[in-house]
Enzyme design. Structure first.
Site, PDB file in Angstrom:
ATOM      1  CB  CYS A   1      -0.960  -0.014   1.189  1.00 52.15           C
ATOM      2  SG  CYS A   1      -0.170   0.011   2.806  1.00 52.15           S
TER       3      CYS A   1
ATOM      4  NE  ARG B   1      -4.515   1.486   1.815  1.00 52.38           N
ATOM      5  CZ  ARG B   1      -4.336   2.212   0.725  1.00 52.38           C
ATOM      6  NH1 ARG B   1      -5.208   2.129  -0.265  1.00 52.38           N
ATOM      7  NH2 ARG B   1      -3.300   3.020   0.628  1.00 52.38           N
TER       8      ARG B   1
ATOM      9  CG  ASP C   1      -5.448   6.017   2.058  1.00 53.55           C
ATOM     10  OD1 ASP C   1      -5.465   5.761   3.280  1.00 53.55           O
ATOM     11  OD2 ASP C   1      -4.600   6.750   1.529  1.00 53.55           O
TER      12      ASP C   1
HETATM   13  P1  4NP Z   1      -1.762   2.817   4.059  1.00 53.96           P
HETATM   14  O1  4NP Z   1      -2.456   4.154   4.628  1.00 53.96           O
HETATM   15  O2  4NP Z   1      -1.232   3.152   2.691  1.00 53.96           O
HETATM   16  O3  4NP Z   1      -2.910   1.839   4.005  1.00 53.96           O
HETATM   17  O4  4NP Z   1      -0.691   2.413   5.045  1.00 53.96           O
HETATM   18  C1  4NP Z   1      -1.827   5.389   4.636  1.00 53.96           C
HETATM   19  C2  4NP Z   1      -0.861   5.662   5.584  1.00 53.96           C
HETATM   20  C3  4NP Z   1      -0.254   6.903   5.607  1.00 53.96           C
HETATM   21  C4  4NP Z   1      -0.618   7.867   4.675  1.00 53.96           C
HETATM   22  C5  4NP Z   1      -1.594   7.594   3.727  1.00 53.96           C
HETATM   23  C6  4NP Z   1      -2.194   6.330   3.700  1.00 53.96           C
HETATM   24  N1  4NP Z   1      -0.028   9.149   4.716  1.00 53.96           N
HETATM   25  O5  4NP Z   1      -0.391  10.016   3.897  1.00 53.96           O
HETATM   26  O6  4NP Z   1       0.862   9.398   5.569  1.00 53.96           O
END
Ligand code: 4NP
Length: 158
Positions: free
Chosen positions: A9, A15, A126
């Protein structure tokens, strides 16, 4: 030889660590620990070294699952190391394939939701900037995708 799965991800704190931990849970239930290996990574460097997001962990806890892991960044070497790379959304998919300019590993990269059986989602949404419901939804969706993925690996790859 074991079959190696990598979940990817953006941040590797919501995720993809959930997918990795859910998949490991299903693999253990099926006593396939020595046949399938899981890892996860993020396409960004934002959260390298961080534990899973506590909102994500709370959602997993509700389903009886503890999230373990430490964020790392996806790297081109992962194309060689893993048999199947699962992207949570389209931008993850594109960011992964950007590191494979000649398309050598294109077949190894798949959308996680292509293994969903009950849910109709095309991407794992997300949850980072939303409320707790979004995190709970991701866990339920990933349970569905992971069980479809496990069936696929068992039938086609072991
Ligand atoms: P992930 O979620 O991709 O599912 O781990 C996110 C974690 C951090 C960020 C965006 C999505 N961020 O912008 O820091």
């Amino acid at each position: 030889m074991s079959y190696k799965l990598l979940f990817v991800c953006l941040g590797n704190i919501c995720r993809s660590p959930s997918a990795e931990n859910i998949m490991n849970h299903l693999i253990k239930e099926s006593s396939l620990d020595s046949h399938i290996i899981c890892d996860s990574a993020g396409t960004s460097a934002y959260h390298i070294g961080s534990a899973p997001d506590r909102r994500m962990s709370a959602a997993a806890q509700k389903r009886g699952l503890e999230l373990v892991g430490k964020a790392r960044k996806f790297r081109a070497l992962d194309f060689e190391k893993f048999d199947l790379i699962l992207a949570m959304d389209r931008s993850n998919y594109q960011d992964i394939l950007y590191l494979d300019q000649v398309g050598k590993y294109q077949d190894k990269v798949q959308m996680m939701c292509s293994f969903a059986r009950t849910y109709r989602d095309r991407e794992v949404p997300d949850p980072y900037y939303g409320g707790q419901d979004g995190f709970n939804y991701v866990i339920d969706l990933l349970f569905d995708c992971c069980s479809g993925l496990l069936d696929y690996v068992v039938k086609e790859k072991l």
